[in-house]
Design an enzyme around this catalytic site. Structure first.
Site, PDB file in Angstrom:
ATOM      1  N   CYS A 112      -1.851   2.980  16.821  1.00 25.90           N
ATOM      2  CA  CYS A 112      -2.930   2.055  16.439  1.00 25.90           C
ATOM      3  C   CYS A 112      -3.407   1.196  17.616  1.00 25.90           C
ATOM      4  CB  CYS A 112      -2.484   1.173  15.286  1.00 25.90           C
ATOM      5  SG  CYS A 112      -1.747   2.117  13.957  1.00 25.90           S
ATOM      6  N   HIS A 252      -6.646  -5.049  14.521  1.00 25.56           N
ATOM      7  CA  HIS A 252      -6.282  -3.757  13.928  1.00 25.56           C
ATOM      8  C   HIS A 252      -6.225  -3.941  12.408  1.00 25.56           C
ATOM      9  CE1 HIS A 252      -4.361  -0.132  12.850  1.00 25.56           C
ATOM     10  NE2 HIS A 252      -3.140  -0.635  12.719  1.00 25.56           N
ATOM     11  N   ASN A 282      -6.076   1.883   6.833  1.00 27.65           N
ATOM     12  CA  ASN A 282      -5.621   1.900   8.224  1.00 27.65           C
ATOM     13  C   ASN A 282      -5.939   3.262   8.845  1.00 27.65           C
ATOM     14  OD1 ASN A 282      -4.200   1.953  10.610  1.00 27.65           O
ATOM     15  ND2 ASN A 282      -2.304   1.129   9.753  1.00 27.65           N
TER      16      ASN A 282
HETATM   17  O1  UT7 Z   1      -0.632   0.441  11.951  1.00 25.97           O
HETATM   18  C1  UT7 Z   1       0.646   0.009  11.636  1.00 25.97           C
HETATM   19  C2  UT7 Z   1       0.838   0.356  10.219  1.00 25.97           C
HETATM   20  N1  UT7 Z   1       1.825  -0.278   9.464  1.00 25.97           N
HETATM   21  C3  UT7 Z   1       1.780  -1.503   8.951  1.00 25.97           C
HETATM   22  O2  UT7 Z   1       1.015  -2.352   9.289  1.00 25.97           O
HETATM   23  C4  UT7 Z   1       2.791  -1.755   7.890  1.00 25.97           C
HETATM   24  C5  UT7 Z   1       3.251  -3.162   7.803  1.00 25.97           C
HETATM   25  N2  UT7 Z   1       3.966  -3.365   6.549  1.00 25.97           N
HETATM   26  C6  UT7 Z   1       3.312  -3.590   5.393  1.00 25.97           C
HETATM   27  O3  UT7 Z   1       2.122  -3.675   5.394  1.00 25.97           O
HETATM   28  C7  UT7 Z   1       4.116  -3.772   4.151  1.00 25.97           C
HETATM   29  O4  UT7 Z   1       5.492  -3.782   4.461  1.00 25.97           O
HETATM   30  C8  UT7 Z   1       3.838  -2.698   3.078  1.00 25.97           C
HETATM   31  C9  UT7 Z   1       2.438  -2.864   2.523  1.00 25.97           C
HETATM   32  C10 UT7 Z   1       3.999  -1.310   3.690  1.00 25.97           C
HETATM   33  C11 UT7 Z   1       4.823  -2.817   1.918  1.00 25.97           C
HETATM   34  O5  UT7 Z   1       4.798  -4.113   1.377  1.00 25.97           O
HETATM   35  P1  UT7 Z   1       6.158  -4.830   1.005  1.00 25.97           P
HETATM   36  O6  UT7 Z   1       5.806  -6.108   0.398  1.00 25.97           O
HETATM   37  O7  UT7 Z   1       7.004  -4.862   2.251  1.00 25.97           O
HETATM   38  O8  UT7 Z   1       6.768  -3.876  -0.105  1.00 25.97           O
HETATM   39  P2  UT7 Z   1       8.152  -3.089  -0.114  1.00 25.97           P
HETATM   40  O9  UT7 Z   1       8.105  -1.933   0.818  1.00 25.97           O
HETATM   41  O10 UT7 Z   1       9.271  -4.061   0.046  1.00 25.97           O
HETATM   42  O11 UT7 Z   1       8.182  -2.526  -1.588  1.00 25.97           O
HETATM   43  C12 UT7 Z   1       8.258  -3.398  -2.708  1.00 25.97           C
HETATM   44  C13 UT7 Z   1       8.304  -2.563  -3.973  1.00 25.97           C
HETATM   45  C14 UT7 Z   1       9.399  -1.499  -3.950  1.00 25.97           C
HETATM   46  O12 UT7 Z   1       9.930  -1.432  -5.260  1.00 25.97           O
HETATM   47  P3  UT7 Z   1      11.321  -2.142  -5.639  1.00 25.97           P
HETATM   48  O13 UT7 Z   1      12.324  -1.517  -4.723  1.00 25.97           O
HETATM   49  O14 UT7 Z   1      11.105  -3.598  -5.345  1.00 25.97           O
HETATM   50  O15 UT7 Z   1      11.485  -1.804  -7.068  1.00 25.97           O
HETATM   51  C15 UT7 Z   1       8.660  -0.236  -3.643  1.00 25.97           C
HETATM   52  O16 UT7 Z   1       9.320   0.913  -4.172  1.00 25.97           O
HETATM   53  O17 UT7 Z   1       7.076  -1.862  -4.154  1.00 25.97           O
HETATM   54  C16 UT7 Z   1       7.349  -0.468  -4.368  1.00 25.97           C
HETATM   55  N3  UT7 Z   1       6.255   0.314  -3.820  1.00 25.97           N
HETATM   56  C17 UT7 Z   1       5.151   0.620  -4.501  1.00 25.97           C
HETATM   57  N4  UT7 Z   1       4.776   0.358  -5.763  1.00 25.97           N
HETATM   58  C18 UT7 Z   1       3.565   0.800  -6.162  1.00 25.97           C
HETATM   59  C19 UT7 Z   1       6.137   0.817  -2.550  1.00 25.97           C
HETATM   60  N5  UT7 Z   1       4.963   1.452  -2.438  1.00 25.97           N
HETATM   61  C20 UT7 Z   1       4.333   1.330  -3.615  1.00 25.97           C
HETATM   62  C21 UT7 Z   1       3.082   1.784  -4.096  1.00 25.97           C
HETATM   63  N6  UT7 Z   1       2.733   1.492  -5.355  1.00 25.97           N
HETATM   64  N7  UT7 Z   1       2.224   2.477  -3.326  1.00 25.97           N
END
Ligand code: UT7
Length: 325
Positions: A112, A252, A282
């Site tokens: 990115c 970004h 993204n």
């Molecule tokens: O260019 C670089 C690209 N990368 C980034 O910028 C990523 C940076 N990170 C983020 O943006 C965030 O960490 C995410 C958006 C990827 C995730 O957000 P989060 O608040 O860190 O969520 P998490 O991964 O901790 O997941 C929370 C919950 C989980 O369920 P449990 O374990 O709490 O029951 C996941 O299984 O959300 C669940 N989950 C979803 N639920 C519905 C994960 N993906 C999804 C989804 N839909 N697509």
């Protein structure tokens, strides 16, 4: 002092729009989760166009805006992590398609941050006089690298391309560029390539690799918030510029919450950031040039404005550029 300036911008995204609701029909997710965690509403998905195809369409618009023809271009840099092929480079494929026969062409792999790295190389090449008219493209077809069974990543990415034409300048243009890499954190965001396989391989060696996006979202989030702030601070320091003179920040476009964090931490009104991730998600190396092109075309950036481009991504990598438009 000789520097480089951007004299034209262009962008292109595939026509196919995939909404959060569309995704919820093929995986266990929903609009509310995606919107609240990332700010994304929809993304564009290729219907068969590859990275060079998107690149060419963005490049043609940038050339038109800059009023240059393909044979004027003497360097083509394509930033991408989703090239058409290992070789030829996407830049060489673009060269062939636009018939830019007077150019050197190569790709840059910095995920990115790739577009910023490309601008940094172009700026240096122009300053040394080695190249005069440079086409820098950030382009991705991430839909071919997404694991469509991994909801944690599949909802975050999209396809698109942005391009700029850069030339030498004596006053306006790039005032400073800062880039940095933290390779020790690379495992937090990966797209595997081919595994090592040959007739002489010790069968016991585990070379298994996946060729789709795998990400530790929380670690990347932590890195991103720190990296964005550091990059903006470094570039202001290097250019001896004050934040209050910056008209627009093109970040970004990965996650609205990351931009919001930077806005609060640095006390920059959120309106100063140009944000379009709701529409395109993204697109990795393409987010900054697509947003830049949009911002220019809607009049958010005007001649004389000082702007900052800032990004982070796989590598892990990050960087920022301060440009007087
Ligand atoms: O260019 C670089 C690209 N990368 C980034 O910028 C990523 C940076 N990170 C983020 O943006 C965030 O960490 C995410 C958006 C990827 C995730 O957000 P989060 O608040 O860190 O969520 P998490 O991964 O901790 O997941 C929370 C919950 C989980 O369920 P449990 O374990 O709490 O029951 C996941 O299984 O959300 C669940 N989950 C979803 N639920 C519905 C994960 N993906 C999804 C989804 N839909 N697509």
């Amino acid at each position: 002092m000789i520097t480089s300036e951007i004299i034209g911008t262009g962008s292109y995204v595939p026509e196919k729009i995939v909404s959060n609701d569309d995704l919820s029909k093929i995986m266990d997710t929903n609009d509310e989760w995606i919107q609240s965690r990332s700010g994304i509403s929809e993304r564009r998905v290729s219907q068969g166009e590859d990275t060079s195809d998107l690149s060419v369409k963005a490049a043609i618009k940038a050339m038109e805006a800059a009023n240059v023809v393909a044979t004027d271009i003497d360097l083509i840099i394509v930033a991408t992590v989703t090239p058409d092929m290992y070789t030829p480079s996407t830049a060489c494929i673009v060269q062939k398609k636009i018939e830019a026969y007077n150019a050197t062409a190569f790709d840059v792999s910095a995920a990115c941050s790739g577009f910023l790295y490309g601008v940094s190389i172009a700026n240096s090449m122009i300053k040394t006089g080695q190249h005069k008219t440079v086409l820098v493209i950030g382009a991705e077809v991430l839909s071919k690298a997404i694991n469509w069974e991994d909801r944690a990543t599949a909802v975050l990415f999209g396809d698109g391309a942005g391009a700029v034409i850069m030339k030498a300048s004596e006053n306006r243009g790039v005032k400073g560029i800062y880039t940095m890499s933290e390779g020790d954190k690379g495992e937090n965001l990966e797209i595997g390539a081919k595994e090592v396989k040959n007739p002489f391989l010790d069968e016991k060696v585990d070379n298994s690799k996946y060729n789709y996006i795998a990400m530790n979202g929380r670690e990347v989030f932590k890195f991103a918030t720190k990296a964005m702030v550091t990059a903006v601070e470094k570039i202001l320091l290097e250019t001896k510029e004050d934040l209050c003179n910056i008209k627009c920040i093109i970040p970004h476009q990965a996650n609205y919450r990351i931009i919001q964090y930077v806005s609060k931490k640095m006390d920059i009104p959120i309106e100063h950031f140009y944000i379009n991730l709701d529409k395109y998600a993204n697109t990795s190396a393409a987010t900054i040039p697509i947003a830049l092109d949009e911002a220019v075309r809607v009049g958010r950036i005007k001649k004389g404005d000082k702007i900052i481009l800032v990004g982070f991504g796989g590598g892990l990598t990050y960087g920022a550029a301060l440009i007087e438009w």
